[in-house]
Design an enzyme around this catalytic site. Structure first.
Site, PDB file in Angstrom:
ATOM      1  N   CYS A  87     -11.889  -6.933  -0.425  1.00 28.15           N
ATOM      2  CA  CYS A  87     -13.102  -7.157   0.367  1.00 28.15           C
ATOM      3  C   CYS A  87     -14.341  -6.657  -0.385  1.00 28.15           C
ATOM      4  O   CYS A  87     -14.724  -7.239  -1.379  1.00 28.15           O
ATOM      5  CB  CYS A  87     -12.938  -6.501   1.743  1.00 28.15           C
ATOM      6  SG  CYS A  87     -14.159  -7.054   2.940  1.00 28.15           S
ATOM      7  N   HIS A 196      -7.353  -8.108   3.745  1.00 32.53           N
ATOM      8  CA  HIS A 196      -7.016  -6.686   3.618  1.00 32.53           C
ATOM      9  C   HIS A 196      -5.510  -6.429   3.667  1.00 32.53           C
ATOM     10  O   HIS A 196      -4.976  -6.152   4.746  1.00 32.53           O
ATOM     11  CB  HIS A 196      -7.671  -5.906   4.755  1.00 32.53           C
ATOM     12  CG  HIS A 196      -9.142  -5.768   4.622  1.00 32.53           C
ATOM     13  ND1 HIS A 196      -9.754  -4.634   4.126  1.00 32.53           N
ATOM     14  CD2 HIS A 196     -10.147  -6.630   4.905  1.00 32.53           C
ATOM     15  CE1 HIS A 196     -11.063  -4.799   4.118  1.00 32.53           C
ATOM     16  NE2 HIS A 196     -11.332  -6.004   4.582  1.00 32.53           N
ATOM     17  N   GLU A 198      -3.964  -3.807   2.809  1.00 35.91           N
ATOM     18  CA  GLU A 198      -3.660  -2.411   3.170  1.00 35.91           C
ATOM     19  C   GLU A 198      -3.540  -2.220   4.681  1.00 35.91           C
ATOM     20  O   GLU A 198      -2.994  -1.213   5.138  1.00 35.91           O
ATOM     21  CB  GLU A 198      -4.718  -1.458   2.587  1.00 35.91           C
ATOM     22  CG  GLU A 198      -6.023  -1.354   3.360  1.00 35.91           C
ATOM     23  CD  GLU A 198      -6.980  -2.511   3.125  1.00 35.91           C
ATOM     24  OE1 GLU A 198      -6.543  -3.576   2.635  1.00 35.91           O
ATOM     25  OE2 GLU A 198      -8.174  -2.370   3.453  1.00 35.91           O
TER      26      GLU A 198
END
Lengths: 232, 92
Positions: A87, A196, A198
């Site tokens: 991002c 994302h 994560e």
């Protein structure tokens, strides 16, 4: 001693803690790095996390690109250090010219937050070797400046060299050229993407799947991939 | 005290979502004659002394590295404004 993976915190980073946790879940040692410190502290790979560094002032990632840690990281990345930009981290890598192209505001002009289906197009990078080519994964996407743009010649080169790593599937959420969600450098050690991974690494906290609510852990492969890449 | 003004615009071939939003809002004010709006940035770089060739060279470097991203933006003008006795820049 296992691999040590650094996560840089800039003023305005938001997802550094989640990235550090994802590194630990994958079995590596997470190391916090600081934007004003030009020392990478001997880490084996670096993650630039999501957020709004410097409030996205000027352009997303433009001011972070000139931070002391980036001065060191740009040389290290050119020397082969695995680097993942997520991002805002992807925006910083583009502003640093480690990756081609740039991000502008979403074509619909609104912030977007959703679970997004991607296809993995290139499984030979340091961050994608745990996936199979064409595999569909679901990870959260949340941004305002997510529209990937580059001139036609650059896009043609990226396609010809297999450097489009991820494509949006089912729906293009921001007007990105050729549905591109993520790209790599020629060497395959530097990868950036807007979604994302994560946030999809721990059961109970990921996207909804057929297996249950918030069960999605499709993002974990990013962090196990780099461990494999570091061994070889 | 002198100032260098740097104007940066999105490249013509790049969609300008902010300009489009402004364009869409204008008819609500009854201003319906504008077919397109593009939004750029203006930077005013002030120095203590005059705007010398060296200052201009530094402003050009700033414009090309930090102030604009050549992939999506063009630096369309770099203008030196010297302050004069009347207190207004560049008037006399």
């Amino acid at each position: 001693m296992g691999a040590r993976i650094g996560v840089v915190t800039f003023p305005g980073s938001l997802d550094d803690r989640d990235a550090l946790r994802a590194v630990g879940l994958a079995g590596a040692e997470p190391v916090s790095l600081w934007h004003a410190d030009g020392d990478l502290h001997g880490v084996d790979a670096v993650i630039l996390p999501g957020g709004f560094s410097y409030g996205d002032y000027l352009r997303a990632g433009a001011i972070s690109r000139f931070s002391p840690v980036m001065d060191t990281l740009i040389g290290a990345a050119e020397g082969g250090l695995p680097v993942l930009g997520i991002c805002n981290g992807f925006q910083i890598l583009c502003e640093s010219h480690l990756l081609p192209g740039a991000m502008i505001k979403n074509n619909h002009r609104t912030f977007i937050c959703r679970d997004q289906v991607l296809s993995v197009e290139n499984t030979s990078t340091a961050w994608t070797n745990a996936f199979t080519k064409g595999q569909r994964i679901t990870v959260p996407l949340k941004n305002q400046d997510g529209q990937y743009v580059a001139d036609e010649r650059t896009l043609d080169e990226l396609e010809a060299e297999g450097r489009v790593v991820f494509r949006y599937r089912d729906w293009n959420p921001n007007g990105s050229r050729r549905d591109i969600a993520g790209v790599t450098n020629a060497a395959g050690n530097v990868v950036g993407l807007m979604p994302h991974p994560e946030h999809a690494t721990e059961p109970g906290f990921g996207p909804d799947t057929a297996d249950g609510s918030r069960a999605g852990v499709d993002g974990l492969g990013f962090f196990t991939s780099v461990l494999t890449a570091l061994i070889h | 005290m002198g100032t260098v003004i740097v104007d940066v615009m999105p490249k013509p071939e790049i969609l300008d979502p902010q300009g489009k939003a402004v364009r869409a809002a204008l008819p609500r004010l009854g201003l319906d004659g504008f077919t397109e709006v593009r939004q750029g940035k203006r930077f005013e770089l002030t120095v203590d002394g005059e705007v010398t060739e060296e200052v201009l060279a530094q402003a050009r470097q700033a414009a090309e590295t930090l102030l604009s991203n050549p992939i999506i933006e063009d630096v369309v003008a770099i203008t030196a404004v010297q302050e004069c006795a009347c207190g207004k820049g560049g008037c006399c």
